[in-house]
Scaffold this motif. Structure first.
Motif, PDB file in Angstrom:
ATOM      1  N   LYS A 119       1.539  13.452  -1.442  1.00 13.51           N
ATOM      2  CA  LYS A 119       2.993  13.573  -1.334  1.00 13.51           C
ATOM      3  C   LYS A 119       3.382  14.734  -0.439  1.00 13.51           C
ATOM      4  CE  LYS A 119       4.084  11.460  -5.807  1.00 13.51           C
ATOM      5  NZ  LYS A 119       4.712  11.653  -7.143  1.00 13.51           N
ATOM      6  N   GLU A 120       2.545  15.758  -0.363  1.00  5.28           N
ATOM      7  CA  GLU A 120       2.843  16.914   0.463  1.00  5.28           C
ATOM      8  C   GLU A 120       2.407  16.720   1.912  1.00  5.28           C
ATOM      9  OE1 GLU A 120       1.421  20.537  -1.194  1.00  5.28           O
ATOM     10  OE2 GLU A 120       1.900  19.966  -3.254  1.00  5.28           O
ATOM     11  N   ALA A 121       1.819  15.580   2.212  1.00  5.48           N
ATOM     12  CA  ALA A 121       1.377  15.315   3.590  1.00  5.48           C
ATOM     13  C   ALA A 121       1.728  13.878   3.925  1.00  5.48           C
ATOM     14  CB  ALA A 121      -0.120  15.570   3.730  1.00  5.48           C
ATOM     15  N   SER A 122       3.016  13.615   4.066  1.00  2.00           N
ATOM     16  CA  SER A 122       3.466  12.252   4.316  1.00  2.00           C
ATOM     17  C   SER A 122       2.965  11.714   5.645  1.00  2.00           C
ATOM     18  CB  SER A 122       4.996  12.196   4.279  1.00  2.00           C
ATOM     19  OG  SER A 122       5.542  13.074   5.254  1.00  2.00           O
ATOM     20  N   GLU A 123       2.633  12.591   6.601  1.00  2.00           N
ATOM     21  CA  GLU A 123       2.139  12.111   7.892  1.00  2.00           C
ATOM     22  C   GLU A 123       0.766  11.459   7.772  1.00  2.00           C
ATOM     23  OE1 GLU A 123       1.148  16.472   7.411  1.00  2.00           O
ATOM     24  OE2 GLU A 123       2.900  15.179   7.159  1.00  2.00           O
TER      25      GLU A 123
ATOM     26  N   ARG B 238      -3.293  20.407   5.686  1.00  2.00           N
ATOM     27  CA  ARG B 238      -2.419  21.405   6.304  1.00  2.00           C
ATOM     28  C   ARG B 238      -2.976  21.925   7.621  1.00  2.00           C
ATOM     29  NH1 ARG B 238      -2.415  23.708   0.811  1.00  2.00           N
ATOM     30  NH2 ARG B 238      -0.605  22.920  -0.305  1.00  2.00           N
ATOM     31  N   SER B 239      -4.148  21.442   8.002  1.00  2.00           N
ATOM     32  CA  SER B 239      -4.784  21.912   9.238  1.00  2.00           C
ATOM     33  C   SER B 239      -4.020  21.377  10.448  1.00  2.00           C
ATOM     34  CB  SER B 239      -6.235  21.443   9.282  1.00  2.00           C
ATOM     35  OG  SER B 239      -6.280  20.034   9.344  1.00  2.00           O
ATOM     36  N   PRO B 240      -4.308  21.874  11.653  1.00  2.00           N
ATOM     37  CA  PRO B 240      -3.556  21.425  12.846  1.00  2.00           C
ATOM     38  C   PRO B 240      -3.640  19.932  13.099  1.00  2.00           C
ATOM     39  CG  PRO B 240      -4.745  23.451  13.320  1.00  2.00           C
ATOM     40  CD  PRO B 240      -5.196  23.016  11.958  1.00  2.00           C
ATOM     41  N   LEU B 241      -4.734  19.283  12.713  1.00  2.00           N
ATOM     42  CA  LEU B 241      -4.809  17.853  13.019  1.00  2.00           C
ATOM     43  C   LEU B 241      -3.809  17.054  12.192  1.00  2.00           C
ATOM     44  CD1 LEU B 241      -6.564  16.123  10.612  1.00  2.00           C
ATOM     45  CD2 LEU B 241      -8.366  17.556  11.546  1.00  2.00           C
ATOM     46  N   ALA B 242      -3.287  17.646  11.115  1.00  2.00           N
ATOM     47  CA  ALA B 242      -2.266  16.937  10.347  1.00  2.00           C
ATOM     48  C   ALA B 242      -0.915  16.961  11.047  1.00  2.00           C
ATOM     49  CB  ALA B 242      -2.127  17.564   8.961  1.00  2.00           C
ATOM     50  N   GLN B 243      -0.754  17.843  12.026  1.00  2.00           N
ATOM     51  CA  GLN B 243       0.506  17.906  12.744  1.00  2.00           C
ATOM     52  C   GLN B 243       0.582  16.895  13.877  1.00  2.00           C
ATOM     53  OE1 GLN B 243       2.659  19.942  11.423  1.00  2.00           O
ATOM     54  NE2 GLN B 243       1.120  20.644   9.951  1.00  2.00           N
ATOM     55  N   ARG B 244      -0.514  16.225  14.159  1.00  2.00           N
ATOM     56  CA  ARG B 244      -0.513  15.255  15.249  1.00  2.00           C
ATOM     57  C   ARG B 244       0.279  14.019  14.849  1.00  2.00           C
ATOM     58  NH1 ARG B 244      -1.606  16.538  20.132  1.00  2.00           N
ATOM     59  NH2 ARG B 244      -2.207  14.375  20.487  1.00  2.00           N
ATOM     60  N   PRO B 245       1.055  13.445  15.777  1.00  2.00           N
ATOM     61  CA  PRO B 245       1.740  12.188  15.440  1.00  2.00           C
ATOM     62  C   PRO B 245       0.737  11.064  15.294  1.00  2.00           C
ATOM     63  CG  PRO B 245       1.989  12.673  17.768  1.00  2.00           C
ATOM     64  CD  PRO B 245       1.314  13.879  17.154  1.00  2.00           C
ATOM     65  N   PHE B 246       1.037  10.161  14.396  1.00  2.00           N
ATOM     66  CA  PHE B 246       0.119   9.045  14.159  1.00  2.00           C
ATOM     67  C   PHE B 246       0.282   7.987  15.235  1.00  2.00           C
ATOM     68  CE2 PHE B 246      -1.188   5.217  11.594  1.00  2.00           C
ATOM     69  CZ  PHE B 246      -2.521   5.564  11.628  1.00  2.00           C
TER      70      PHE B 246
ATOM     71  N   LEU C  72       0.823  -1.217   0.000  1.00  2.00           N
ATOM     72  CA  LEU C  72       0.000   0.000   0.000  1.00  2.00           C
ATOM     73  C   LEU C  72       0.853   1.261   0.000  1.00  2.00           C
ATOM     74  CD1 LEU C  72      -2.792  -1.150   2.466  1.00  2.00           C
ATOM     75  CD2 LEU C  72      -2.978  -0.861   0.002  1.00  2.00           C
ATOM     76  N   GLN C  73       2.032   1.201   0.593  1.00  2.00           N
ATOM     77  CA  GLN C  73       2.906   2.373   0.552  1.00  2.00           C
ATOM     78  C   GLN C  73       3.310   2.683  -0.880  1.00  2.00           C
ATOM     79  OE1 GLN C  73       3.920   4.385   3.364  1.00  2.00           O
ATOM     80  NE2 GLN C  73       4.345   5.649   1.562  1.00  2.00           N
ATOM     81  N   ASP C  74       3.540   1.664  -1.678  1.00  2.00           N
ATOM     82  CA  ASP C  74       3.868   1.880  -3.087  1.00  2.00           C
ATOM     83  C   ASP C  74       2.673   2.466  -3.831  1.00  2.00           C
ATOM     84  OD1 ASP C  74       5.474   1.510  -5.559  1.00  2.00           O
ATOM     85  OD2 ASP C  74       3.922   0.030  -6.014  1.00  2.00           O
ATOM     86  N   VAL C  75       1.456   2.034  -3.492  1.00  2.00           N
ATOM     87  CA  VAL C  75       0.262   2.614  -4.122  1.00  2.00           C
ATOM     88  C   VAL C  75       0.161   4.096  -3.779  1.00  2.00           C
ATOM     89  CG1 VAL C  75      -2.258   2.547  -4.181  1.00  2.00           C
ATOM     90  CG2 VAL C  75      -0.958   0.417  -4.156  1.00  2.00           C
ATOM     91  N   VAL C  76       0.395   4.441  -2.517  1.00  2.00           N
ATOM     92  CA  VAL C  76       0.334   5.850  -2.113  1.00  2.00           C
ATOM     93  C   VAL C  76       1.399   6.669  -2.838  1.00  2.00           C
ATOM     94  CG1 VAL C  76       0.656   7.414  -0.159  1.00  2.00           C
ATOM     95  CG2 VAL C  76      -0.690   5.331   0.129  1.00  2.00           C
ATOM     96  N   ASN C  77       2.568   6.108  -3.022  1.00  2.00           N
ATOM     97  CA  ASN C  77       3.683   6.862  -3.620  1.00  2.00           C
ATOM     98  C   ASN C  77       3.521   7.066  -5.118  1.00  2.00           C
ATOM     99  OD1 ASN C  77       4.880   6.953  -1.100  1.00  2.00           O
ATOM    100  ND2 ASN C  77       6.208   5.184  -1.495  1.00  2.00           N
ATOM    101  N   THR C  78       2.851   6.144  -5.792  1.00  2.00           N
ATOM    102  CA  THR C  78       2.896   6.170  -7.261  1.00  2.00           C
ATOM    103  C   THR C  78       1.548   6.316  -7.946  1.00  2.00           C
ATOM    104  OG1 THR C  78       2.801   3.740  -7.327  1.00  2.00           O
ATOM    105  CG2 THR C  78       4.982   4.771  -7.260  1.00  2.00           C
ATOM    106  N   HIS C  79       0.440   6.147  -7.261  1.00  2.00           N
ATOM    107  CA  HIS C  79      -0.844   6.252  -7.965  1.00  2.00           C
ATOM    108  C   HIS C  79      -1.172   7.718  -8.226  1.00  2.00           C
ATOM    109  CE1 HIS C  79      -5.134   5.820  -8.912  1.00  2.00           C
ATOM    110  NE2 HIS C  79      -4.839   4.563  -9.173  1.00  2.00           N
ATOM    111  N   PRO C  80      -1.583   8.045  -9.452  1.00  2.00           N
ATOM    112  CA  PRO C  80      -1.866   9.455  -9.765  1.00  2.00           C
ATOM    113  C   PRO C  80      -3.028  10.031  -8.963  1.00  2.00           C
ATOM    114  CG  PRO C  80      -2.536   8.002 -11.569  1.00  2.00           C
ATOM    115  CD  PRO C  80      -1.740   7.167 -10.626  1.00  2.00           C
TER     116      PRO C  80
END
Length: 562
Positions: free
Chosen positions: A239-243, A529-537, A225-233
């Protein structure tokens, strides 16, 4: 006058019972001479049984004893000599050893054709050497005949696999250690795969599974699934929100196990993968640029809805929700008794539920999909486990009354007259039509086309009132509609996504002070880009099946608790 021998009146008198041997016996004169020399007085002698002497001679002349055994079978009544007993014992031992050394006849195994193929039915049409030659020609185009992750798409097509098998192929050949795969190592891996695995399900499991296993657990899907996230159009904006990658991957993994793992074991086998549509959806990733069209597993919009619903309930943002948080879902629509059953371990997995009384995001995915679509096999099993208080594999009238009591109290608080339990029970029995009187089984609910009405009646007050406003005929007409009708979950996800997008658009004014609708990509990026994206997973989800629960079969047959 000689008297006839008793018992045989037809035998002439004076004749011996046994026939005399033909001709004189040379041994008798010698025995008489020896007796005279010893001074033995001759007298009347006992008759000698001639057949005994003949049998003693036959013992010397017939080593295999076949004639003697035949005589015994006919019922001869003489006493066996000791040497005959020894030879008979030795003969039987030889017979036993011969039987042990004789191989079993292969006729029985050859007459029954093979019918069980856990790794797929072998096909004679596959030319392994031709496939390997094509792969070698593909590797010859790469520098030093080594393929990187970017090159694995061409290698996957040379193997005859869908494009997004490139990640599993790369990692199975050991590419994650060196960053590239040599032609020799990849050919050895793929040749072994072709020789042992004969269909796509067996190959996919072989590529992703850990060594020594024949099944897939949740962690096995992460590299794919990581490869799907990295390469699917369709997921390029992530890509700008790797978290958010791990959050999307967690959602997809839970949806895969929710749909594919029909045994609730936490282990996906080749047989389960074969019966599902997962590999067809993986093949569609190559053809469908819009990831949201693949609503069964990979839709980003569905992930967005699930995660936003979880974030609304997780007020302290510790990435865990307790029973009070879950009770606020859909404006307290669920009964408190059902909330308690969810946190009891009947359907949730992991030790945190039992120790801390909290569930993770992975458990919430199962809850939300089951709550919004109670017609699927997994959701029916989910709520059946919750309502089966004693775990006996059947819902008794006592268990139904236990949940209905709270519904009556809530209706009274809303100034709505509730049906007596007896009347409600008659309606539900007419709806489900159970095979056995006095209990409702899992098979009964799966056979019923209105299982959602049954469950909502006992623990969801809002949906129960919605069903009451509709006639049963209209409900049946909705359930029997033909064509590619959207499922209840797909309808819910589409409606909620539109609401969330509208709310996000209303909260993002333009610089001139006027509000305007953002493009879908901008809407998603603004949320990321909202604050909840800054939370650690949170940590990786615990594997299903870590809790000992009574198991129900996932076919249409009833299963007793284990």
């Amino acid at each position: 006058m000689e008297r006839p021998e008793p018992g045989r009146p037809d035998r002439p008198a004076g004749r011996s019972r046994y026939p005399e041997p033909a001709g004189p016996d040379p041994a008798q004169p010698r025995e008489r001479e020896r007796e005279r020399e010893r001074g033995v007085r001759p007298g009347p002698r006992r008759p000698v049984r001639a057949d005994m002497r003949l049998r003693e001679l036959s013992l010397r002349q017939d080593p295999d004893l076949r004639q003697e055994l035949a005589s015994l079978a006919r019922g001869c009544d003489f006493v066996l000599p000791s040497r005959f007993k020894k030879r008979l014992k030795a003969f039987r031992q030889v017979q036993v050893q011969t039987k042990k050394e004789e191989p079993l006849p292969p006729a029985s195994s050859e007459s029954i054709p093979a019918f069980y193929f856990p790794r797929g039915r072998p096909r004679d049409t596959v030319n392994v050497d031709a496939v390997i030659a094509k792969i070698e020609r593909t590797f010859a185009q790469f520098p030093h005949e080594r393929a990187t992750m970017e090159d694995m798409g061409r290698v996957a097509k040379a193997c005859g696999c869908p494009l997004y098998w490139k990640g599993p192929l790369f990692y199975s050949a050991g590419g994650e250690r060196t960053g590239s795969v040599s032609a020799h190592k990849f050919v050895a891996m793929w040749r072994k795969t072709l020789q042992n695995c004969h269909d796509d399900a067996a190959k996919f499991v072989h590529l992703l599974m850990n060594p020594g296993c024949n099944y897939l657990v949740q962690e096995d899907f992460v590299p794919f699934l990581q490869d799907v996230v990295n390469t699917h159009p369709g997921l390029a904006f992530l890509k700008e929100a790797s978290e958010f990658h791990s959050r999307y991957i967690t959602t997809v993994i839970q949806r895969i196990f929710y749909t594919v793992n029909r045994s609730w074991s936490g282990r996906i086998t080749c047989a389960e993968l074969r019966r599902s549509t997962f590999l067809q959806n993986v093949a569609l990733l190559e053809e469908e640029a819009d990831i949201n069209q693949l609503t069964e597993y990979f839709s980003y919009e569905h992930f967005y809805v699930i995660y936003c619903k979880f974030w609304e309930l997780d007020t302290d943002h510790d990435l865990l929700i307790d029973s009070q948080d879950l009770a606020r879902h859909n404006d307290h629509a669920l009964s408190t008794k059902m909330i308690e059953r969810i946190f009891s371990g009947a359907v949730t997995r992991g030790r945190k539920v039992q120790k801390e009384g909290k569930i993770s995001y992975a458990d919430f995915v199962w809850f939300l999909i089951s709550e919004e679509d109670k017609k699927t096999p997994t959701s029916i099993e989910y709520w059946f486990r919750c309502m089966d208080l004693d775990g006996d594999g059947a819902l008794s009238m006592f268990e139904l009354e236990y949940f209905y009591e709270e519904q009556c109290r809530r209706l009274d608080s809303m100034a709505i007259e509730a049906l007596p339990f007896e009347d409600c029970l008659c309606q539900m029995l007419d709806l489900v039509k159970p095979q056995s009187e006095g209990k409702i089984t899992l098979h009964d609910l799966k056979s019923c086309k209105l299982a959602n009405v049954f469950f909502d009646t006992f623990f969801n007050i809002e949906k129960y009132l919605d069903h009451e406003q509709k006639e049963q005929v209209s409900l049946l007409r909705e359930s029997e509609s033909e064509g590619p009708e959207l499922s209840d979950w797909e309808k819910y996800a589409a409606e909620e996504y539109d609401i969330l997008v509208a709310e996000e658009a209303a909260g993002e004014p333009w610089e001139d002070g006027y509000e305007a609708e953002l493009s879908p990509v901008d809407q998603k990026l603004s949320v990321l880009r909202s604050p909840l994206a800054q939370r650690p997973f949170f940590e990786a989800p615990s594997a299903l099946g870590t809790v000992d629960l009574y198991e129900y079969a996932c076919d249409d047959a009833d299963v007793q608790p284990s």
